[in-house]
Design a protein around this motif. Structure first.
Motif, PDB file in Angstrom:
ATOM      1  N   UNK A 317     -30.260  -0.508 -40.615  1.00 26.31           N
ATOM      2  CA  UNK A 317     -30.887   0.805 -40.933  1.00 26.31           C
ATOM      3  C   UNK A 317     -29.766   1.484 -41.552  1.00 26.31           C
ATOM      4  N   UNK A 318     -28.457   1.561 -41.188  1.00 22.70           N
ATOM      5  CA  UNK A 318     -27.589   2.265 -41.998  1.00 22.70           C
ATOM      6  C   UNK A 318     -27.117   1.768 -43.259  1.00 22.70           C
ATOM      7  N   UNK A 319     -27.198   0.677 -43.101  1.00 20.32           N
ATOM      8  CA  UNK A 319     -27.284   0.028 -44.669  1.00 20.32           C
ATOM      9  C   UNK A 319     -28.359   0.310 -45.735  1.00 20.32           C
ATOM     10  N   UNK A 320     -29.555   0.195 -45.238  1.00 18.22           N
ATOM     11  CA  UNK A 320     -30.712   0.634 -45.933  1.00 18.22           C
ATOM     12  C   UNK A 320     -30.642   2.129 -46.429  1.00 18.22           C
ATOM     13  N   UNK A 321     -30.075   3.044 -45.583  1.00 19.67           N
ATOM     14  CA  UNK A 321     -30.109   4.390 -45.881  1.00 19.67           C
ATOM     15  C   UNK A 321     -28.829   4.647 -46.975  1.00 19.67           C
ATOM     16  N   UNK A 322     -27.639   3.714 -46.671  1.00 17.68           N
ATOM     17  CA  UNK A 322     -26.573   3.982 -47.788  1.00 17.68           C
ATOM     18  C   UNK A 322     -27.162   3.450 -49.042  1.00 17.68           C
ATOM     19  N   UNK A 323     -28.224   2.545 -49.087  1.00 16.43           N
ATOM     20  CA  UNK A 323     -28.653   1.727 -50.198  1.00 16.43           C
ATOM     21  C   UNK A 323     -29.890   2.688 -50.857  1.00 16.43           C
ATOM     22  N   UNK A 324     -30.111   3.919 -50.204  1.00 17.60           N
ATOM     23  CA  UNK A 324     -31.210   4.784 -50.765  1.00 17.60           C
ATOM     24  C   UNK A 324     -32.784   4.132 -50.349  1.00 17.60           C
ATOM     25  N   UNK A 325     -32.682   3.489 -49.387  1.00 15.87           N
ATOM     26  CA  UNK A 325     -34.001   2.648 -48.937  1.00 15.87           C
ATOM     27  C   UNK A 325     -34.530   3.325 -47.939  1.00 15.87           C
ATOM     28  N   UNK A 326     -35.813   3.519 -47.693  1.00 17.32           N
ATOM     29  CA  UNK A 326     -36.519   4.126 -46.406  1.00 17.32           C
ATOM     30  C   UNK A 326     -36.666   2.999 -45.427  1.00 17.32           C
ATOM     31  N   UNK A 327     -35.980   3.195 -44.197  1.00 16.61           N
ATOM     32  CA  UNK A 327     -35.925   2.232 -43.252  1.00 16.61           C
ATOM     33  C   UNK A 327     -37.339   2.091 -42.446  1.00 16.61           C
ATOM     34  N   UNK A 328     -38.173   3.148 -42.319  1.00 13.43           N
ATOM     35  CA  UNK A 328     -39.331   3.062 -41.803  1.00 13.43           C
ATOM     36  C   UNK A 328     -40.320   2.017 -42.833  1.00 13.43           C
ATOM     37  N   UNK A 329     -39.920   1.916 -44.026  1.00 12.49           N
ATOM     38  CA  UNK A 329     -40.760   0.829 -44.612  1.00 12.49           C
ATOM     39  C   UNK A 329     -40.201  -0.503 -44.721  1.00 12.49           C
ATOM     40  N   UNK A 330     -39.088  -0.817 -43.698  1.00 14.68           N
ATOM     41  CA  UNK A 330     -38.481  -2.029 -43.649  1.00 14.68           C
ATOM     42  C   UNK A 330     -39.050  -2.642 -42.384  1.00 14.68           C
ATOM     43  N   UNK A 331     -38.785  -4.087 -42.449  1.00 10.73           N
ATOM     44  CA  UNK A 331     -39.309  -4.920 -41.381  1.00 10.73           C
ATOM     45  C   UNK A 331     -37.898  -5.252 -40.601  1.00 10.73           C
ATOM     46  N   UNK A 332     -37.978  -5.108 -39.374  1.00  8.44           N
ATOM     47  CA  UNK A 332     -36.942  -5.910 -38.647  1.00  8.44           C
ATOM     48  C   UNK A 332     -37.608  -6.814 -37.500  1.00  8.44           C
ATOM     49  N   UNK A 333     -37.062  -8.132 -37.632  1.00 13.45           N
ATOM     50  CA  UNK A 333     -37.564  -9.229 -36.811  1.00 13.45           C
ATOM     51  C   UNK A 333     -36.644  -9.483 -35.851  1.00 13.45           C
ATOM     52  N   UNK A 334     -36.884  -9.482 -34.380  1.00 11.59           N
ATOM     53  CA  UNK A 334     -35.976  -9.706 -33.417  1.00 11.59           C
ATOM     54  C   UNK A 334     -36.277 -11.160 -32.978  1.00 11.59           C
ATOM     55  N   UNK A 335     -35.505 -11.960 -32.988  1.00  8.63           N
ATOM     56  CA  UNK A 335     -35.725 -13.542 -32.514  1.00  8.63           C
ATOM     57  C   UNK A 335     -34.965 -14.251 -31.764  1.00  8.63           C
ATOM     58  N   UNK A 336     -33.769 -13.468 -31.031  1.00  6.42           N
ATOM     59  CA  UNK A 336     -32.797 -14.235 -30.226  1.00  6.42           C
ATOM     60  C   UNK A 336     -33.065 -13.913 -28.883  1.00  6.42           C
ATOM     61  N   UNK A 337     -33.239 -15.315 -28.360  1.00  2.33           N
ATOM     62  CA  UNK A 337     -33.304 -15.193 -26.653  1.00  2.33           C
ATOM     63  C   UNK A 337     -34.266 -13.989 -26.028  1.00  2.33           C
ATOM     64  N   UNK A 338     -35.321 -13.772 -26.629  1.00  4.83           N
ATOM     65  CA  UNK A 338     -36.228 -12.730 -25.973  1.00  4.83           C
ATOM     66  C   UNK A 338     -36.884 -12.722 -24.709  1.00  4.83           C
ATOM     67  N   UNK A 339     -36.714 -11.857 -24.085  1.00  5.89           N
ATOM     68  CA  UNK A 339     -37.881 -12.099 -22.933  1.00  5.89           C
ATOM     69  C   UNK A 339     -38.773 -10.561 -23.043  1.00  5.89           C
ATOM     70  N   UNK A 340     -39.586 -10.482 -21.928  1.00  2.00           N
ATOM     71  CA  UNK A 340     -40.587  -9.173 -22.186  1.00  2.00           C
ATOM     72  C   UNK A 340     -39.487  -7.773 -21.945  1.00  2.00           C
ATOM     73  N   UNK A 341     -38.536  -7.972 -21.104  1.00  2.00           N
ATOM     74  CA  UNK A 341     -37.519  -6.827 -20.868  1.00  2.00           C
ATOM     75  C   UNK A 341     -37.056  -6.353 -22.223  1.00  2.00           C
ATOM     76  N   UNK A 342     -36.454  -7.268 -22.789  1.00  2.25           N
ATOM     77  CA  UNK A 342     -35.784  -6.926 -24.133  1.00  2.25           C
ATOM     78  C   UNK A 342     -36.598  -6.498 -25.234  1.00  2.25           C
ATOM     79  N   UNK A 343     -37.982  -7.130 -25.141  1.00  5.25           N
ATOM     80  CA  UNK A 343     -38.999  -6.855 -26.333  1.00  5.25           C
ATOM     81  C   UNK A 343     -39.247  -5.227 -26.118  1.00  5.25           C
ATOM     82  N   UNK A 344     -39.597  -5.107 -24.665  1.00  7.70           N
ATOM     83  CA  UNK A 344     -40.050  -3.421 -24.342  1.00  7.70           C
ATOM     84  C   UNK A 344     -38.796  -2.530 -24.841  1.00  7.70           C
TER      85      UNK A 344
END
Lengths: 430, 430
Positions: A317-344
């Motif tokens: 998010x910081x990187x996108x802001x530095x580059x003048x991008x709008x983070x709310x338009x950006x996709x963040x995919x979490x994919x490492x060792x997830x279970x329900x607690x982390x997802x929540x």
């Protein structure tokens, strides 16, 4: 009434094959394969299976003969006409003809190359060597075969009634998780669990449970065969093997420092939209983003696959802001060792700030923890990685030193070239 | 491969019968039936179904046509040759030829008598009238049919996947209970759940789960059909209908006061050992034991079926001691609304002091609480009772005023004759 023909038919099988289709694999393997087929078709690579859970002694659990039978069966597979039709004709990420005719023609003629198997210290040494686009397709079937043979070895000891109760418990457990996920508004989640699944049938059930329980919040599965059969989206973009092999092929430190960006430059030529997802952690997310070219900030999103996921997303998010991008338009995919607690928790923290999405793996398709004596069905951490390319060792650092791999001297060199400092070590469970 | 013949065969059924055998009933009904057949064959009785859970509006849930079809199907049943062979040849409570040839001959020719069915205020009025030994055999099939038709009405609204998850959850729940029971040393427990079962198949599954999970601690089932098919013990002795009808037939207060003991005197002529179990609560346990003849203290045990079970057992222990009997040689069977918590607590309190045994009913065969929307599959309390004998109303008091039944004036008379004072009211759940 017993259907005698069916029983006799079942008795005729010499083995019960675990992998029954070349597209019983992750979608991103096919995307990467096509990219490799175009950009680096003659690279010679070695992939090897690494069981990070050394206390699960696979060679004691799994009979070598059975393992060979399963691997030999995988080598007997070729793309069926229906599978080819689906890959050629289906829409992936909104695009038709994702797979080019020259790639499909090659894929239709493909058989997987030979494997090398040895026992050592209670583990199997399983390696694959040859041309990169062929060898890389072994990764997922090799892992699925090992995971399911281990499941079968444990299930072998259970009676018919115990088996029924076991799956009733597993279904109940998964359904309870899905009910919890259901209450998260605007959730987007996909199945990423092929490689560590309990079994093919169980992954297929888990996908049906997600379809039934989450409806629109369930965006699809990484498994092509299941996506085809269940008529849902195939999900995935790219993985560490691309920067790892590109980096190993670098002739000097300058080329090495450029390698991860070269991967994405090649990718950008082929793909657009939701397929332009950065996987930044191969040699440390922090440094990768710091040195990234400006055009990369225009990509659709980022996948967080190691380290503290919240920290990784904040960095992005910081990187996108530095580059003048709008983070709310950006996709963040979490994919490492997830279970329900982390997802929540991750959803709570990032919803509204970015477009949040989850790739749920092992704890979706293999959460048999606590369901067998001595927890003998608990998932374990086995991977199949490119370890060399054209005779040079590969290196992976990631954002978690416990996930680093490669020769020590090379790891040090990569750390220097990519400016990786102190990293927080996190336990690798799955 | 689809077995076309099986599918076509299944399509040929006009209904899916709930009760498919005359011995899909509780063992004690057959024991009592034989006793009645010998001692009171010509008594005219009326049995009626009473839904104590008035908020479960059975007539709104269950289609009258379907109910009639099921009841008509029960009337079409007669004892099969295999069932007759089993009743004649099997060992019950260690005794061969429990059922006398004259009774078996009569039973082999039996068809259940007509029923009377009317809708009133969202409930069904379902009554049976005729000769006692015939009418009394309606009790269990009538209840099973109502319970299962209610289950089916709710299940009708679920999809195929929801059904699979529902039963997975129910299996998981029951198995977890069995695992808890497993850790109780020297447990003796039987299935008493026919009358309030979720369905026949579910009771059969529950019995298999008990066999598999508890082994020797599981002593058998009250259900004759399941006992026969699963080759386990059929369990049961006698019930309230005997003293209730004997009492209704009494010509005056003296005979009334004697009626409960007359029942047991008749029983003693027929049965020995573990079948000599007192059911003391029909008109209050306290008074029953106080006025009991000395020979009754020589019986094997007592069944506690209403009121505070611990208090009931303590009363019995005091009574045995007063009579010079050794309580540690006596059997106490708890059978009223049990679930695991009560079983654990009662076992803890009485193990070593008496021989403890449990008859586990509704919460074994119908604990679907919390598994369907609006708890629509939660068990409810429906009974089928003798309400009159030779034109006179019957009365039951029990040790819980909420279980009392009969005309108010008669209840008062019985309370006076049996010296029943203040009783603690307890909620009747199942």
């Amino acid at each position: 009434m017993i259907d005698i023909a069916t029983r006799v038919w079942n008795h005729k099988w010499k083995i019960d094959p675990i992998v029954r289709s070349l597209i019983d694999t992750d979608f991103y393997k096919l995307l990467m394969c096509q990219s490799i087929f175009r950009n680096k078709p003659d690279t010679n690579v070695t992939f090897t299976v690494i069981n990070r859970s050394s206390k699960v002694r696979l060679a004691d659990l799994i009979d070598e003969g059975e393992l060979r039978e399963q691997l030999d069966h995988v080598r007997s597979l070729s793309l069926t006409r229906g599978e080819s039709t689906w890959l050629r004709g289906n829409t992936f990420y909104g695009k038709r003809q994702m797979f080019r005719p020259d790639f499909m023609e090659w894929f239709e003629g493909l058989r997987l190359p030979p494997y090398h198997l040895e026992k050592r210290d209670g583990q199997y040494e399983l390696t694959f060597e040859g041309r990169w686009p062929e060898v890389m397709l072994w990764e997922i079937p090799a892992l699925s075969v090992l995971m399911e043979l281990r499941s079968r070895a444990v299930l072998q000891t259970l009676g018919r009634f115990e088996l029924q109760v076991l799956y009733a418990q597993a279904m109940t457990k998964l359904w309870a998780k899905i009910q919890r996920l259901k209450s998260i508004p605007d959730l987007k989640i996909a199945d990423f669990g092929t490689r560590r699944r309990h079994s093919f049938l169980w992954q297929d059930w888990a996908v049906q449970a997600m379809m039934e329980g989450l409806e629109g919040a369930f965006t699809g599965t990484s498994n092509c065969l299941i996506a085809m059969r269940r008529d849902i989206e195939a999900i995935g973009t790219n993985a560490h093997e691309l920067p790892m092999v590109y980096a190993a092929l670098a002739e000097n430190d300058t080329e090495l420092a450029e390698a991860p960006y070269k991967v994405l430059a090649d990718w950008q030529e082929e793909h657009e939209g939701n397929l332009r997802v950065i996987l930044p952690d191969t040699y440390g997310t922090e440094g990768f983003l710091k040195r990234a070219p400006d055009w990369l900030a225009g990509w659709t999103g980022i996948r967080i696959d190691s380290g503290d996921p919240a920290a990784g997303a904040e960095t992005a998010i910081r990187w996108w802001k530095d580059k003048g991008e709008d983070p709310t338009k950006k996709l963040v995919i979490f994919s490492d060792g997830l279970d329900v607690e982390q997802i929540e928790a991750l959803h709570r923290q990032f919803v509204g700030r970015v477009k949040v999405s989850f790739g749920w793996g092992t704890m979706l398709t293999n959460d048999f923890r606590g369901l067998a004596a001595d927890d003998a069905l608990a998932p374990f951490s086995v991977v199949c990685k490119a370890v060399s390319a054209n005779g040079r060792p590969t290196v992976k650092l990631s954002d978690n030193p416990n996930k680093a791999m490669g020769p020590v001297a090379e790891i040090e060199r990569y750390k220097r070239v990519f400016g990786v400092g102190q990293q927080a070590a996190m336990e690798v469970v799955v």
